[in-house]
Design an enzyme around this catalytic site. Structure first.
Site, PDB file in Angstrom:
ATOM      1  N   LYS A 381      10.197 -96.065 -12.293  1.00  0.00           N
ATOM      2  CA  LYS A 381      10.789 -96.488 -13.567  1.00  0.00           C
ATOM      3  C   LYS A 381      10.321 -95.643 -14.751  1.00  0.00           C
ATOM      4  O   LYS A 381      11.101 -95.390 -15.676  1.00  0.00           O
ATOM      5  CB  LYS A 381      10.482 -97.966 -13.816  1.00  0.00           C
ATOM      6  CG  LYS A 381      11.174 -98.913 -12.846  1.00  0.00           C
ATOM      7  CD  LYS A 381      10.878-100.359 -13.177  1.00  0.00           C
ATOM      8  CE  LYS A 381      11.561-101.294 -12.181  1.00  0.00           C
ATOM      9  NZ  LYS A 381      11.372-102.704 -12.515  1.00  0.00           N
ATOM     10  N   ASP A 418      15.436-104.956 -17.172  1.00  0.00           N
ATOM     11  CA  ASP A 418      14.308-105.820 -16.795  1.00  0.00           C
ATOM     12  C   ASP A 418      13.852-106.653 -17.982  1.00  0.00           C
ATOM     13  O   ASP A 418      13.516-107.835 -17.849  1.00  0.00           O
ATOM     14  CB  ASP A 418      13.116-104.969 -16.334  1.00  0.00           C
ATOM     15  CG  ASP A 418      13.267-104.434 -14.928  1.00  0.00           C
ATOM     16  OD1 ASP A 418      14.057-105.005 -14.158  1.00  0.00           O
ATOM     17  OD2 ASP A 418      12.592-103.444 -14.597  1.00  0.00           O
TER      18      ASP A 418
END
Length: 598
Positions: A381, A418
């Site tokens: 990420k 997220d």
């Protein structure tokens, strides 16, 4: 660094629906940045894969094949021509003839097109006794007969002559396909001496269990296999990294252009995508096991997954490719969720797992518009921020990207779903379990402890701070905890320190690490004794559905919030970025709560 102002209606619409006053609803600029240096300078020539070219078919000359199959871009077609659908073949691996015959019927019931009869798996195999049983008419499926020697990855340890005689008998009994290894193909053809029945196709196969050769070497191998008189070429190689599969895709496309039937697969977990995406590039056949535990090769999917999860019979040259990039990635439920969501809105796309070691190299290799978007999970990420051409300002502030979308101009744009997914899940969990002030976030003023300083940890820490929480970062490595804590403006702890950290009651705990993830289900980041200081506990891990952390937190009386909620909500944001359509909210929730845990 300059800022490029780009409207983001997908982000706005989804954030407004799921997170009220989320900054996503007002901050829609996207930062423009150069790609990561590693992406610009790959260690090998790039293999940009575009939709299959569908020009006129050339002759099958061996020099032409070898010359055409160079490391070069595969251009999209102006108009695709009709071609046979890629067949789905189930290996029958039973130890007894009648059980093997029963496996043919089971494969047919599951929707397979062909069954491979692995004669080398049979115990005490006697060809003249057993083949009439296995190949008895009427057969539920066409039969591909393989009698694989140990030196080519099978179980047969005898001489070639009895094996050849068994394969010739299978031809006489009506087998539609027979597989012979390239190393002994000339010897077999001399024995056959032109006696092959017209209705039987000869597959000449080569298996490389060490690596995937260059495109030129693979092209030469295709030419050599053709020279034996093969009706169908089969090449199976091994992936040392996922970019190896690109070379096989190029070979499939070139063979398709030359009208050379080919089965081209890349073995092991890093080669998994070759088994699902081969229909896009013109592969003749792919393999799916009857059920888990009956695979004939490593990382072979089940036929049920190929047909029902990946809709392999609907994959064609125009199918767009999405997927989840991670390491590990086999545990992910995202393919189940996104593929069914795509089907529900008639979106011609497939979503696959990408086991990736080097993110920049992967993105540089699979750089065509057909590879249209990616979910990004542990450990990529943070690297994803550097690999994108443009990054949403929220993702840039967080320092992590979990969603990448490739625009029509080839540019990669990064987002973070997220943040909204996790924070809104925690807020709703608190609101459902205790009285809250509807005018403010239930996180405001609360002590919010984040375990983990990676991409998900950054998203949770940023989100909690935005909502007015006092954020503490705990991590196994203190330096990483301190780095994030300094950015957020809060204290840092080690996990050992966290065991005795209870400055006040009613704290909120959020685990963003992989501790407790399948298969390590007995692990937990914090002891049950330490959990007694927390009123709310969230775990980003969602496999298993109830982690040890959540189970013990509930036993201590805390409100628990499952990682499933974060998973569902971030996935809905990704779906909208991928498709430009509203996410099928109810359907996606039903899929996660039912099908992913059957």
């Amino acid at each position: 660094m300059g800022t490029r102002h780009v409207g983001s209606p997908v982000t706005d619409r989804w954030a407004h629906r799921h997170a009220g006053t989320s900054p996503f609803s007002t901050r829609t600029q996207v930062h423009h940045q150069p790609k990561a240096q590693a992406a610009a300078k790959p260690s090998s020539p790039p293999l940009p894969l575009l939709t299959n070219r569908r020009g006129g078919a050339g002759p099958h000359s061996l020099p032409a094949m070898a010359t055409a199959m160079s490391v070069s871009a595969v251009s999209p077609a102006a108009a695709a021509i009709a071609r046979p659908r890629t067949l789905v073949c189930v290996p029958a691996t039973a130890r007894a003839p009648r059980e093997m015959a029963a496996e043919l019927a089971a494969a047919a019931a599951l929707g397979a097109d062909v069954a491979e009869l692995r004669l080398d798996r049979l115990a005490g195999f006697a060809p003249r006794r057993d083949l009439p049983v296995i190949l008895a008419e009427p057969r539920p499926l066409p039969a591909l007969v393989t009698y694989r020697p140990k030196w080519e990855g099978g179980e047969y340890e005898g001489d070639d002559e009895p094996r050849f005689e068994a394969l010739m008998l299978a031809m006489e009994l009506g087998a539609e396909y027979v597989d012979i290894e390239f190393k002994v193909a000339d010897k077999f053809m001399r024995l056959l001496s032109g006696k092959k029945p017209e209705n039987c196709k000869l597959i000449v196969s080569s298996h490389n269990y060490e690596n995937t050769p260059s495109v030129e070497e693979l092209a030469n191998l295709v030419a050599q296999i053709q020279a034996t008189g093969a009706d169908i070429v089969k090449i199976a190689t091994t992936a040392t990294e996922i970019v190896d599969v690109a070379r096989m895709f190029q070979i499939l496309v070139q063979c398709q252009e030359k009208q050379v039937p080919i089965i081209g697969l890349v073995m092991n977990d890093r080669g998994f995508i070759s088994r699902v995406l081969c229909p896009k590039y013109g592969g003749y056949l792919t393999f799916g096991s009857l059920e888990k535990g009956k695979e004939s090769a490593a990382a072979q999917p089940t036929v049920a997954d190929l047909i029902n999860v990946y809709s392999i019979k609907q994959i064609g040259p125009d199918t767009r490719v999405f997927g989840i990039i991670g390491k590990p990635v086999g545990h992910s439920k995202s393919p189940i969720l996104h593929n069914e969501a795509f089907r529900s809105v008639g979106f011609n796309a497939v979503y696959v797992p990408f086991l990736v070691d080097d993110l920049a190299k992967f993105l540089n290799t699979y750089s065509s518009p057909d590879f249209a978007g990616f979910s990004c999970t542990i450990p990529h990420k943070e690297a994803a921020v550097r690999c994108c051409d443009e990054v949403d300002p929220i993702a840039r502030d967080i320092g992590a990207v979990n969603t990448m979308v490739r625009r029509s101009d080839g540019k990669l744009v990064g987002y973070n779903t997220d943040y909204v997914g996790a924070i809104s899940a925690i807020e709703d969990g608190i609101r459902a379990s205790q009285p809250t002030d509807p005018s403010t976030s239930p996180l405001a003023g609360r002590l919010f402890v984040v375990i983990g300083a990676g991409g998900a940890g950054k998203a949770l820490a940023y989100g909690a701070k935005e909502k007015g929480a006092r954020v503490v970062i705990a991590n196994r490595t203190f330096a990483r905890a301190q780095e994030l804590a300094n950015l957020i403006g809060g204290p840092a702890l080690t996990l050992a320190d966290l065991e005795n950290y209870h400055p006040e009651e009613g704290m909120i705990l959020a685990n963003t690490t992989a501790i407790g993830m399948h298969p390590n289900v007995n692990e937990t980041p914090l002891s049950k004794q330490a959990l007694k200081s927390y009123a709310v506990v969230f775990d980003a891990v969602y496999t298993p559905k109830e982690t040890r952390l959540l189970r013990e937190a509930a036993e201590c009386g805390a409100t628990v919030v499952s990682g499933l909620e974060m998973f569902i909500r971030q996935a809905m944001g990704q779906f909208e970025h991928f498709t430009g359509m509203p996410a099928p909210d109810r359907l996606m929730r039903d899929i996660v709560l039912t099908k992913t845990y059957e």
